[in-house]
Design an enzyme around this catalytic site. Structure first.
Site, PDB file in Angstrom:
ATOM      1  N   TYR A 144     -12.461  22.066 -76.081  1.00  0.00           N
ATOM      2  CA  TYR A 144     -12.717  22.248 -77.523  1.00  0.00           C
ATOM      3  C   TYR A 144     -13.371  23.616 -77.785  1.00  0.00           C
ATOM      4  CZ  TYR A 144     -13.070  20.618 -82.345  1.00  0.00           C
ATOM      5  OH  TYR A 144     -12.921  20.477 -83.705  1.00  0.00           O
ATOM      6  N   LYS A 151     -17.515  24.072 -85.393  1.00  0.00           N
ATOM      7  CA  LYS A 151     -17.863  22.788 -86.036  1.00  0.00           C
ATOM      8  C   LYS A 151     -19.383  22.602 -86.121  1.00  0.00           C
ATOM      9  CE  LYS A 151     -13.716  21.065 -86.886  1.00  0.00           C
ATOM     10  NZ  LYS A 151     -13.161  21.173 -88.247  1.00  0.00           N
TER      11      LYS A 151
HETATM   12  P1  NAD Z   1      -3.529  19.882 -89.647  1.00  0.00           P
HETATM   13  O1  NAD Z   1      -2.928  20.946 -88.784  1.00  0.00           O
HETATM   14  O2  NAD Z   1      -2.605  18.948 -90.297  1.00  0.00           O
HETATM   15  O3  NAD Z   1      -4.491  20.558 -90.736  1.00  0.00           O
HETATM   16  C1  NAD Z   1      -5.099  21.813 -90.563  1.00  0.00           C
HETATM   17  C2  NAD Z   1      -4.871  22.601 -91.829  1.00  0.00           C
HETATM   18  O4  NAD Z   1      -5.576  23.851 -91.787  1.00  0.00           O
HETATM   19  C3  NAD Z   1      -3.383  22.956 -92.061  1.00  0.00           C
HETATM   20  O5  NAD Z   1      -2.950  22.400 -93.287  1.00  0.00           O
HETATM   21  C4  NAD Z   1      -3.392  24.467 -92.149  1.00  0.00           C
HETATM   22  O6  NAD Z   1      -2.478  24.991 -93.101  1.00  0.00           O
HETATM   23  C5  NAD Z   1      -4.837  24.748 -92.577  1.00  0.00           C
HETATM   24  N1  NAD Z   1      -5.214  26.141 -92.333  1.00  0.00           N
HETATM   25  C6  NAD Z   1      -5.298  26.791 -91.131  1.00  0.00           C
HETATM   26  N2  NAD Z   1      -5.589  28.094 -91.336  1.00  0.00           N
HETATM   27  C7  NAD Z   1      -5.717  28.265 -92.682  1.00  0.00           C
HETATM   28  C8  NAD Z   1      -5.976  29.391 -93.517  1.00  0.00           C
HETATM   29  N3  NAD Z   1      -6.162  30.608 -93.005  1.00  0.00           N
HETATM   30  N4  NAD Z   1      -6.033  29.208 -94.861  1.00  0.00           N
HETATM   31  C9  NAD Z   1      -5.801  27.978 -95.397  1.00  0.00           C
HETATM   32  N5  NAD Z   1      -5.537  26.875 -94.667  1.00  0.00           N
HETATM   33  C10 NAD Z   1      -5.485  27.028 -93.327  1.00  0.00           C
HETATM   34  O7  NAD Z   1      -4.539  19.094 -88.678  1.00  0.00           O
HETATM   35  P2  NAD Z   1      -5.664  17.993 -88.986  1.00  0.00           P
HETATM   36  O8  NAD Z   1      -5.920  17.353 -87.679  1.00  0.00           O
HETATM   37  O9  NAD Z   1      -5.305  17.202 -90.161  1.00  0.00           O
HETATM   38  O10 NAD Z   1      -6.960  18.913 -89.298  1.00  0.00           O
HETATM   39  C11 NAD Z   1      -7.697  18.818 -90.499  1.00  0.00           C
HETATM   40  C12 NAD Z   1      -9.184  18.911 -90.191  1.00  0.00           C
HETATM   41  O11 NAD Z   1      -9.586  17.777 -89.450  1.00  0.00           O
HETATM   42  C13 NAD Z   1      -9.589  20.132 -89.359  1.00  0.00           C
HETATM   43  O12 NAD Z   1     -10.811  20.626 -89.837  1.00  0.00           O
HETATM   44  C14 NAD Z   1      -9.779  19.521 -87.978  1.00  0.00           C
HETATM   45  O13 NAD Z   1     -10.679  20.291 -87.205  1.00  0.00           O
HETATM   46  C15 NAD Z   1     -10.376  18.196 -88.361  1.00  0.00           C
HETATM   47  N6  NAD Z   1     -10.358  17.161 -87.327  1.00  0.00           N
HETATM   48  C16 NAD Z   1      -9.217  16.817 -86.684  1.00  0.00           C
HETATM   49  C17 NAD Z   1      -9.213  15.820 -85.714  1.00  0.00           C
HETATM   50  C18 NAD Z   1      -7.955  15.431 -84.970  1.00  0.00           C
HETATM   51  O14 NAD Z   1      -8.068  14.803 -83.924  1.00  0.00           O
HETATM   52  N7  NAD Z   1      -6.780  15.741 -85.469  1.00  0.00           N
HETATM   53  C19 NAD Z   1     -10.422  15.159 -85.429  1.00  0.00           C
HETATM   54  C20 NAD Z   1     -11.593  15.520 -86.106  1.00  0.00           C
HETATM   55  C21 NAD Z   1     -11.549  16.515 -87.067  1.00  0.00           C
HETATM   56  C1  IMJ Z   2      -8.584  20.520 -80.004  1.00  0.00           C
HETATM   57  C2  IMJ Z   2      -8.723  21.295 -78.858  1.00  0.00           C
HETATM   58  C3  IMJ Z   2      -9.225  20.781 -77.669  1.00  0.00           C
HETATM   59  C4  IMJ Z   2      -9.619  19.463 -77.607  1.00  0.00           C
HETATM   60  C5  IMJ Z   2      -9.489  18.675 -78.739  1.00  0.00           C
HETATM   61  C6  IMJ Z   2      -8.951  19.206 -79.957  1.00  0.00           C
HETATM   62  N1  IMJ Z   2      -9.778  17.357 -78.990  1.00  0.00           N
HETATM   63  C7  IMJ Z   2      -9.481  17.042 -80.271  1.00  0.00           C
HETATM   64  C8  IMJ Z   2      -8.935  18.165 -80.917  1.00  0.00           C
HETATM   65  C9  IMJ Z   2     -10.328  16.439 -77.971  1.00  0.00           C
HETATM   66  C10 IMJ Z   2      -9.682  15.713 -80.884  1.00  0.00           C
HETATM   67  C11 IMJ Z   2      -8.451  18.253 -82.335  1.00  0.00           C
HETATM   68  N2  IMJ Z   2      -9.512  18.778 -83.245  1.00  0.00           N
HETATM   69  C12 IMJ Z   2     -10.672  17.941 -83.428  1.00  0.00           C
HETATM   70  C13 IMJ Z   2      -9.449  20.016 -83.872  1.00  0.00           C
HETATM   71  O1  IMJ Z   2     -10.376  20.339 -84.614  1.00  0.00           O
HETATM   72  C14 IMJ Z   2      -8.329  20.932 -83.654  1.00  0.00           C
HETATM   73  C15 IMJ Z   2      -8.374  22.222 -84.070  1.00  0.00           C
HETATM   74  C16 IMJ Z   2      -7.324  23.198 -83.800  1.00  0.00           C
HETATM   75  C17 IMJ Z   2      -6.131  22.900 -83.151  1.00  0.00           C
HETATM   76  C18 IMJ Z   2      -5.186  23.909 -82.938  1.00  0.00           C
HETATM   77  C19 IMJ Z   2      -3.896  23.659 -82.211  1.00  0.00           C
HETATM   78  C20 IMJ Z   2      -2.817  24.645 -82.614  1.00  0.00           C
HETATM   79  C21 IMJ Z   2      -3.320  26.046 -82.785  1.00  0.00           C
HETATM   80  N3  IMJ Z   2      -4.604  26.235 -83.181  1.00  0.00           N
HETATM   81  C22 IMJ Z   2      -5.491  25.210 -83.376  1.00  0.00           C
HETATM   82  N4  IMJ Z   2      -6.669  25.478 -83.989  1.00  0.00           N
HETATM   83  C23 IMJ Z   2      -7.565  24.496 -84.199  1.00  0.00           C
HETATM   84  O2  IMJ Z   2      -2.565  27.003 -82.603  1.00  0.00           O
END
Ligand code: NAD
Ligand code: IMJ
Length: 246
Positions: A144, A151
């Site tokens: 991460y 975060k």
């Molecule tokens: P996602 O890829 O669907 O959403 C990420 C969004 O960020 C996309 O819509 C993308 O367009 C937007 N983004 C990136 N760069 C940008 C920029 N320069 N300007 C405007 N928008 C921009 O993935 P998600 O998992 O739905 O992520 C949403 C949030 O949830 C993130 O903050 C992520 O860290 C958080 N999150 C995700 C998880 C997981 O496991 N997927 C867990 C906990 C928290």
């Molecule tokens: C992301 C990376 C490493 C470990 C991770 C994650 N774990 C989880 C996530 C365990 C749950 C997803 N997460 C919480 C995120 O916030 C992801 C952020 C993200 C993911 C990508 C993948 C594609 C890319 N850039 C990214 N930037 C942020 O090109």
């Protein structure tokens, strides 16, 4: 802000908010994202999608003024945006480049700060803001890396922003979501294994769903949570309370 496709956490949030009777407006990162998501957004909103790349100087203020002119006041905002260079979401955190450190913090943390600065102009009757975070900010989670640092900064921003915006009647909170397979999880090393480990560790013995996150968001966004601000709520099937499993 941050619905990229039907797998996005923001999609689950939009679904829950719609069920609660909310009227919604969406922003997309670029014209390309806007085109891809337009049909999906039509499920939730009659309004045009507003393009907002949070890295472009002045774009957040411009978009808020445009929304104010074309739609009017808003009552809540969901920030569901994060980005880092994929190559740095593996290996050692100490290898993070200055360029990607700054870009990751800029998109994933500073954007919320800038949003909150301009919020009082379109949230005149008070309201609430919600952002998404992850447990990797609290304890080391493999790979991460720089996202974890972003975060942590985001979670601390939530507290300071909540303090700043309190006088406008605006609440600011975060949901710390368990792992969900979205675009932001695609290509993450062994993500399927992470989901399995997480499921086994969690007291509820399952992974979180988009609906779990969406419904918790609806609560925090609504007046039902009128006394809650500056908080990080874990929506993770209980996983973060577990210190050891045998
Ligand atoms: P996602 O890829 O669907 O959403 C990420 C969004 O960020 C996309 O819509 C993308 O367009 C937007 N983004 C990136 N760069 C940008 C920029 N320069 N300007 C405007 N928008 C921009 O993935 P998600 O998992 O739905 O992520 C949403 C949030 O949830 C993130 O903050 C992520 O860290 C958080 N999150 C995700 C998880 C997981 O496991 N997927 C867990 C906990 C928290
Ligand atoms: C992301 C990376 C490493 C470990 C991770 C994650 N774990 C989880 C996530 C365990 C749950 C997803 N997460 C919480 C995120 O916030 C992801 C952020 C993200 C993911 C990508 C993948 C594609 C890319 N850039 C990214 N930037 C942020 O090109």
């Amino acid at each position: 802000m941050g619905m990229a496709n039907k797998f996005s956490i923001a999609y689950g949030i939009a679904g829950s908010l719609k069920n609660q009777g909310a009227a919604l407006i969406f922003t997309a990162q670029s014209e390309r994202f806007k085109e891809k998501i337009s049909d999906t957004i039509a499920e939730f909103s009659k309004h045009d999608v507003f393009v907002c790349d949070v890295t472009n100087e002045g774009e957040i203020e411009r978009v808020f003024k445009e929304i104010n002119d074309r739609v009017g006041n808003i009552d809540f905002l969901v920030h569901s945006i994060a980005f880092s260079d994929k190559n740095e979401l593996r290996g050692q955190y100490s290898q993070t480049t200055r360029e990607n450190f700054l870009n990751t913090l800029n998109i994933s943390c500073y954007s919320l700060t800038e949003i909150c600065r301009f919020l009082p102009i379109i949230m005149k009757d008070g309201g609430s803001v919600l952002t998404l975070t992850y447990y990797g900010s609290e304890k080391v989670v493999p790979n991460y890396n720089v996202m974890a640092v972003a975060k942590s900064a985001l979670e601390t921003s939530v507290k300071y922003l909540a303090n700043d915006l309190g006088e406008y009647g605006i609440r600011v909170n975060a949901i710390s979501a368990g792992p969900i397979k979205t675009l932001a999880a695609s290509g993450i090393h062994e993500f399927s294994k992470i989901l399995e480990l997480e499921r086994d560790r969690a007291p509820l013995k399952r992974n979180v769903t988009q609906k779990d996150i969406g419904d918790a968001c609806s609560f925090l966004i609504s007046d039902m949570a009128s006394g809650i601000t500056g908080q990080i709520l874990h929506v993770d099937c209980g996983s973060s309370i577990v210190g050891m499993t045998i």
